[in-house]
Design an enzyme around this catalytic site. Sequence first.
Site, PDB file in Angstrom:
ATOM      1  N   GLU A 113      26.015  31.765   3.373  1.00 21.42           N
ATOM      2  CA  GLU A 113      27.240  32.567   3.374  1.00 21.42           C
ATOM      3  C   GLU A 113      27.542  33.033   1.955  1.00 21.42           C
ATOM      4  O   GLU A 113      26.920  32.565   0.990  1.00 21.42           O
ATOM      5  CB  GLU A 113      28.411  31.774   3.972  1.00 21.42           C
ATOM      6  CG  GLU A 113      28.254  31.578   5.473  1.00 21.42           C
ATOM      7  CD  GLU A 113      29.445  30.921   6.164  1.00 21.42           C
ATOM      8  OE1 GLU A 113      30.511  30.805   5.557  1.00 21.42           O
ATOM      9  OE2 GLU A 113      29.268  30.520   7.323  1.00 21.42           O
ATOM     10  N   HIS A 229      39.829  37.655   4.933  1.00 19.92           N
ATOM     11  CA  HIS A 229      38.419  37.700   5.337  1.00 19.92           C
ATOM     12  C   HIS A 229      38.025  39.159   5.478  1.00 19.92           C
ATOM     13  O   HIS A 229      38.768  39.943   6.065  1.00 19.92           O
ATOM     14  CB  HIS A 229      38.244  36.966   6.672  1.00 19.92           C
ATOM     15  CG  HIS A 229      36.820  36.607   6.960  1.00 19.92           C
ATOM     16  ND1 HIS A 229      35.870  37.546   7.263  1.00 19.92           N
ATOM     17  CD2 HIS A 229      36.178  35.412   6.974  1.00 19.92           C
ATOM     18  CE1 HIS A 229      34.702  36.938   7.467  1.00 19.92           C
ATOM     19  NE2 HIS A 229      34.859  35.637   7.290  1.00 19.92           N
ATOM     20  N   ARG A 275      34.332  36.370  -1.257  1.00 18.97           N
ATOM     21  CA  ARG A 275      35.138  37.011  -0.218  1.00 18.97           C
ATOM     22  C   ARG A 275      36.160  38.005  -0.747  1.00 18.97           C
ATOM     23  O   ARG A 275      36.397  39.045  -0.148  1.00 18.97           O
ATOM     24  CB  ARG A 275      35.888  35.929   0.538  1.00 18.97           C
ATOM     25  CG  ARG A 275      35.473  35.887   1.946  1.00 18.97           C
ATOM     26  CD  ARG A 275      36.113  34.763   2.651  1.00 18.97           C
ATOM     27  NE  ARG A 275      35.062  34.158   3.445  1.00 18.97           N
ATOM     28  CZ  ARG A 275      35.231  33.115   4.201  1.00 18.97           C
ATOM     29  NH1 ARG A 275      36.404  32.522   4.255  1.00 18.97           N
ATOM     30  NH2 ARG A 275      34.242  32.649   4.911  1.00 18.97           N
ATOM     31  N   HIS A 333      43.291  35.227   6.317  1.00 21.24           N
ATOM     32  CA  HIS A 333      42.378  34.228   6.881  1.00 21.24           C
ATOM     33  C   HIS A 333      42.695  32.803   6.453  1.00 21.24           C
ATOM     34  O   HIS A 333      42.557  31.869   7.247  1.00 21.24           O
ATOM     35  CB  HIS A 333      40.962  34.599   6.443  1.00 21.24           C
ATOM     36  CG  HIS A 333      39.878  33.735   7.010  1.00 21.24           C
ATOM     37  ND1 HIS A 333      39.647  33.630   8.361  1.00 21.24           N
ATOM     38  CD2 HIS A 333      38.955  32.944   6.400  1.00 21.24           C
ATOM     39  CE1 HIS A 333      38.627  32.805   8.567  1.00 21.24           C
ATOM     40  NE2 HIS A 333      38.200  32.364   7.397  1.00 21.24           N
ATOM     41  N   ARG A 368      38.762  30.572  -1.964  1.00 21.28           N
ATOM     42  CA  ARG A 368      37.955  29.514  -1.331  1.00 21.28           C
ATOM     43  C   ARG A 368      36.531  29.984  -1.042  1.00 21.28           C
ATOM     44  O   ARG A 368      36.312  31.098  -0.560  1.00 21.28           O
ATOM     45  CB  ARG A 368      38.609  29.077  -0.014  1.00 21.28           C
ATOM     46  CG  ARG A 368      37.760  28.096   0.771  1.00 21.28           C
ATOM     47  CD  ARG A 368      38.483  27.566   1.969  1.00 21.28           C
ATOM     48  NE  ARG A 368      38.750  28.563   2.973  1.00 21.28           N
ATOM     49  CZ  ARG A 368      37.870  29.003   3.867  1.00 21.28           C
ATOM     50  NH1 ARG A 368      36.628  28.566   3.858  1.00 21.28           N
ATOM     51  NH2 ARG A 368      38.223  29.897   4.759  1.00 21.28           N
TER      52      ARG A 368
HETATM   53  C1  SIN Z   1      33.301  32.646   8.710  1.00 20.48           C
HETATM   54  O1  SIN Z   1      32.595  32.198   9.607  1.00 20.48           O
HETATM   55  O2  SIN Z   1      33.079  33.712   8.161  1.00 20.48           O
HETATM   56  C2  SIN Z   1      34.493  31.867   8.288  1.00 20.48           C
HETATM   57  C3  SIN Z   1      34.118  30.672   7.575  1.00 20.48           C
HETATM   58  C4  SIN Z   1      35.166  30.303   6.581  1.00 20.48           C
HETATM   59  O3  SIN Z   1      36.273  30.801   6.608  1.00 20.48           O
HETATM   60  O4  SIN Z   1      34.849  29.525   5.691  1.00 20.48           O
END
Ligand code: SIN
Length: 515
Positions: A113, A229, A275, A333, A368
């Site tokens: 991620e 998000h 993010r 988010h 975060r």
């Molecule tokens: C996501 O799956 O993109 C969210 C995961 C997160 O908020 O850490």
Amino acid sequence: MRCVTVDYVIVGAGVAGLTCALEACKTGSVILLSKSILPAGSTALAQGGIAAAIGSNDVPDLHFLDTVRAGGICDRKAVKVLVQEGIDRIKDIMDYGYPFDKDESGKPLLGREGAHSLSRVVSARGDGSGRALADTLINKINEKSNIFVYEKTSAVNLLVENKMCAGVCAVDFAGNPLIFRSSAVVLAAGGCGQLFSYTTNDINCTGEGYAMAYRAGTSLTGMEFVQFHPTALDCKDNPVFLISEAVRGKGAYLVDQNGQRFMKRYHMWEELAPRDAVARALFAEKQKGNQVFLDVSFLKNTFKEYFPKIYQVCREKGIDVPGEPIPVKPAAHFMMGGIKTDLYGYTGVKGLYACGESAYTGVHGANRLASNSLLEGLVFGYRVGQKIAKETWKPFVKEIDLEQWRNIRLHLPLEKNQHRFFVLKKIKEVMWQEVGLVRTGKGILHAINCLEEIKAALEDDDIVLKNMADIGGIIARSALARRESMGSHFRKDYPSLDMDNNFDYYAERVNNAAY
Ligand code: SIN
């Protein structure tokens, strides 16, 4: 009015509350309050998974560096706890039967991620990681004879006097007031995404944990840091459906209506940038009048296998994935700020603790890192559970004036009354427009005034909306006070970092650029 005495009361039944209950019940009886039927809150909606340095090429130090690089002003001690103890908490849930996804050798399949320097996200049922975690913990809770779950029961206020907490006042599904007296109260009530027009948070995330704690005299810290998000499904639903960052982790990319990629113009890590950077890039594209899509076409046959829920929801909405790109937009988010606590969740009010998204340990700083939130719930929920299990303090015995709670009413569900729906919409719109992804001093002041007016016009017992107006005001004031841009907090009138005050953070950004 019913008055129940118990050892520990936990407000909230997401990952932090459930984990805390499992530890606390080792020495006493636990009441777990949940606003809805279990599984509750945002935990069950989480998709990507749980970040932890369990891969053969990974170490907690690297997870530490990634977390701090994304969050900047993180509390280093809190991050150390998170990345080190996180490994044991992953072992715990595996022992509980968490159905983690496996690679060919049977080891956990680790996903990638944004802003992680390698693949370290543990998942389950593809994009069903959060629901699988909630189910696993609830199964464990159901085995315990001294944990009592009160579903559809909302905490309304804390019983606090002289900085000592003796319990909680709540309202059950039929509107009846309930008093719970206990030696420890834990706020694990989640965040406040519902303050914004668009959010991935559960409908119940209205911020009352923060509001109750604030009224009890604790400090709320870092409230200007609201994470947006980048990729929620572009639709009118509430909450908006999340399109997990894990999809970009598998290589999906963002395009405009002409199929042109644009992330290169915004960040050298492109789709896997932190993010805040990706969310603001989408916001900027939308401001230019462009539409934004997530192109998943190259995933062809594997898309449905990796992301069964996203596949199902997109198909239900008539989006022919993986061939057709998914329309996306940013959405509120996660709240990085919260109730200030030490590393064992203590708030400074005797008998009152907080963990998970409700708490501010400083672990996330200004931004975060992806998939650190379920991990935070596991690590700090466990710590707080262990701490209160050793609690010897008994609540003050002085009679509490229960009369004041006798006529308490809670207007639920929020959206059924037209006037209240209109007020709620106004709060959400002003927060989204003025205290959202891109802020200005003038806009924030407008939001503060608007929220004050809304609050003044509310009836005394309109607790949910009052809490929302209060917490919106606190977020706005914190955003006004921070005259710089940092992580998720972006001020158009102060677009840079205040380097005099934040040398460490600045140094990390420079290192980041060279990385
Ligand atoms: C996501 O799956 O993109 C969210 C995961 C997160 O908020 O850490």
